[in-house]
Write an enzyme that holds these catalytic residues in place. Structure first.
Site, PDB file in Angstrom:
ATOM      1  N   ASP A  67       0.807  -1.218   0.000  1.00 38.19           N
ATOM      2  CA  ASP A  67       0.000   0.000   0.000  1.00 38.19           C
ATOM      3  C   ASP A  67       0.843   1.272   0.000  1.00 38.19           C
ATOM      4  O   ASP A  67       2.059   1.232   0.203  1.00 38.19           O
ATOM      5  CB  ASP A  67      -0.977   0.006   1.191  1.00 38.19           C
ATOM      6  CG  ASP A  67      -0.350  -0.561   2.466  1.00 38.19           C
ATOM      7  OD1 ASP A  67       0.889  -0.532   2.588  1.00 38.19           O
ATOM      8  OD2 ASP A  67      -1.100  -1.024   3.334  1.00 38.19           O
ATOM      9  N   ASN A 136      -7.718  -3.540  14.570  1.00 36.40           N
ATOM     10  CA  ASN A 136      -9.100  -3.883  14.188  1.00 36.40           C
ATOM     11  C   ASN A 136      -9.141  -5.047  13.200  1.00 36.40           C
ATOM     12  O   ASN A 136     -10.172  -5.321  12.610  1.00 36.40           O
ATOM     13  CB  ASN A 136      -9.813  -2.653  13.594  1.00 36.40           C
ATOM     14  CG  ASN A 136      -9.120  -2.131  12.336  1.00 36.40           C
ATOM     15  OD1 ASN A 136      -8.159  -2.733  11.853  1.00 36.40           O
ATOM     16  ND2 ASN A 136      -9.597  -1.021  11.799  1.00 36.40           N
ATOM     17  N   HIS A 138      -7.344  -5.251  10.374  1.00 40.95           N
ATOM     18  CA  HIS A 138      -7.095  -4.935   8.959  1.00 40.95           C
ATOM     19  C   HIS A 138      -5.778  -5.551   8.486  1.00 40.95           C
ATOM     20  O   HIS A 138      -4.845  -5.738   9.266  1.00 40.95           O
ATOM     21  CB  HIS A 138      -7.173  -3.424   8.671  1.00 40.95           C
ATOM     22  CG  HIS A 138      -6.035  -2.609   9.167  1.00 40.95           C
ATOM     23  ND1 HIS A 138      -6.212  -1.438   9.881  1.00 40.95           N
ATOM     24  CD2 HIS A 138      -4.687  -2.750   9.054  1.00 40.95           C
ATOM     25  CE1 HIS A 138      -5.026  -0.913  10.162  1.00 40.95           C
ATOM     26  NE2 HIS A 138      -4.090  -1.686   9.678  1.00 40.95           N
ATOM     27  N   GLU A 143      -9.850  -2.440   5.489  1.00 39.65           N
ATOM     28  CA  GLU A 143     -10.463  -2.177   6.790  1.00 39.65           C
ATOM     29  C   GLU A 143     -11.682  -3.074   6.999  1.00 39.65           C
ATOM     30  O   GLU A 143     -12.210  -3.630   6.031  1.00 39.65           O
ATOM     31  CB  GLU A 143     -10.911  -0.705   6.837  1.00 39.65           C
ATOM     32  CG  GLU A 143      -9.777   0.301   6.662  1.00 39.65           C
ATOM     33  CD  GLU A 143      -8.941   0.484   7.916  1.00 39.65           C
ATOM     34  OE1 GLU A 143      -9.101  -0.293   8.886  1.00 39.65           O
ATOM     35  OE2 GLU A 143      -8.114   1.410   7.930  1.00 39.65           O
TER      36      GLU A 143
END
Ligand code: F6R
Length: 246
Positions: A67, A136, A138, A143
């Site tokens: 990314d 979380n 990800h 996400e």
């Protein structure tokens, strides 16, 4: 899923670097999927150390990063391109033309996503994908709630992730709100996956990844369906798993 337990961050980094170096030795022109963030820094340091000792050769290695922030160029110190140069690329003999990262300065989202998917396909896919994990759940910038069939796409970062990233910026305003990320589909198509996790902030996500239902609510849970995943996690990151499984 193979779980390798590590005592500390340093131990995790060394074990992860061992798996990456085995890949490099077995296939000197391997395509490595690489990650940024705090998790892989120690593993990269270890790889650099082995390179300096003459044990590793990156001259034919190709790399594809997960990314990049949209809006940041490679000269920006907060860009992932800059991170990779500082933390790995400039210290080993990987050829710059063999390292690929989404172009954060490309404003045409559709064009950039198509281009990046084309690069991965042109390389013949990823041999070993290195992943960190968000608190979380990800992976990459995929996400919670993200569809599993996505390839490279532009992501609006969650409040959670923006806050977690803020530690690298002078102020909240400077933290990018969008990023290009390879998708869950690209990740799942990698031949092998190595996920590393360190610290208690990852413990709940690690438990959900290993034991939870497979659901976009915890993107990493999809890894249960991949047939070659190694997880290297330190004691703190395994704490919730150990507590609930005892
Ligand atoms: C980084 C990336 C992210 C991180 C994750 C964990 O390229 O794609 O998914 O792996 O946010 O970040 P750290 O390692 O900083 O805790």
């Amino acid at each position: 899923m193979k779980i390798y337990r590590a005592k500390t961050y340093e131990d995790m980094s060394r074990k992860a670097a061992n798996i990456i170096s085995a890949q490099i030795i077995m296939k000197p022109d391997a395509v490595l999927g690489l990650a940024t963030g705090s998790s892989p820094i120690g593993a990269y340091k270890q790889l650099i150390d082995w390179y300096n000792k003459g044990d590793l050769d990156f001259s034919e290695i190709r790399s594809v990063n997960l990314d990049e922030y949209k809006g940041l160029g490679p000269d920006d110190e907060q860009s992932y391109a800059y991170f990779m140069k500082e933390n790995l690329f400039k210290h080993v003999n990987i050829k710059p033309e063999n390292t690929y990262i989404p172009n954060g300065l490309e404003e045409d989202t559709e064009y950039e996503c198509r281009r990046y998917n084309g690069i991965i396909a042109g390389l013949g896919g990823i041999d070993l994908q290195l992943l960190g994990i968000g608190g979380n759940g990800h992976i990459g910038f995929n996400e919670p709630g993200e569809a599993y069939d996505k390839e490279t796409h532009c992501v609006a970062l969650t409040e959670n992730t923006i806050k977690a990233n803020a530690r690298f910026f002078d102020s909240m305003d400077q933290v990018p709100k969008f990023a290009y990320s390879t998708g869950i589909k690209n990740i799942m198509q990698a031949k092998a996956i190595l996920l590393i996790a360190s610290g208690e902030s990852k413990a709940e996500a690690v438990y959900n990844m290993i034991c939870g239902p497979i659901t976009p609510a915890c993107p990493a849970s999809i890894l249960q369906l991949h047939n070659n995943v190694s997880v290297v996690a330190d004691q703190a990151a395994m704490a919730v798993y150990d507590q609930r499984m005892s």
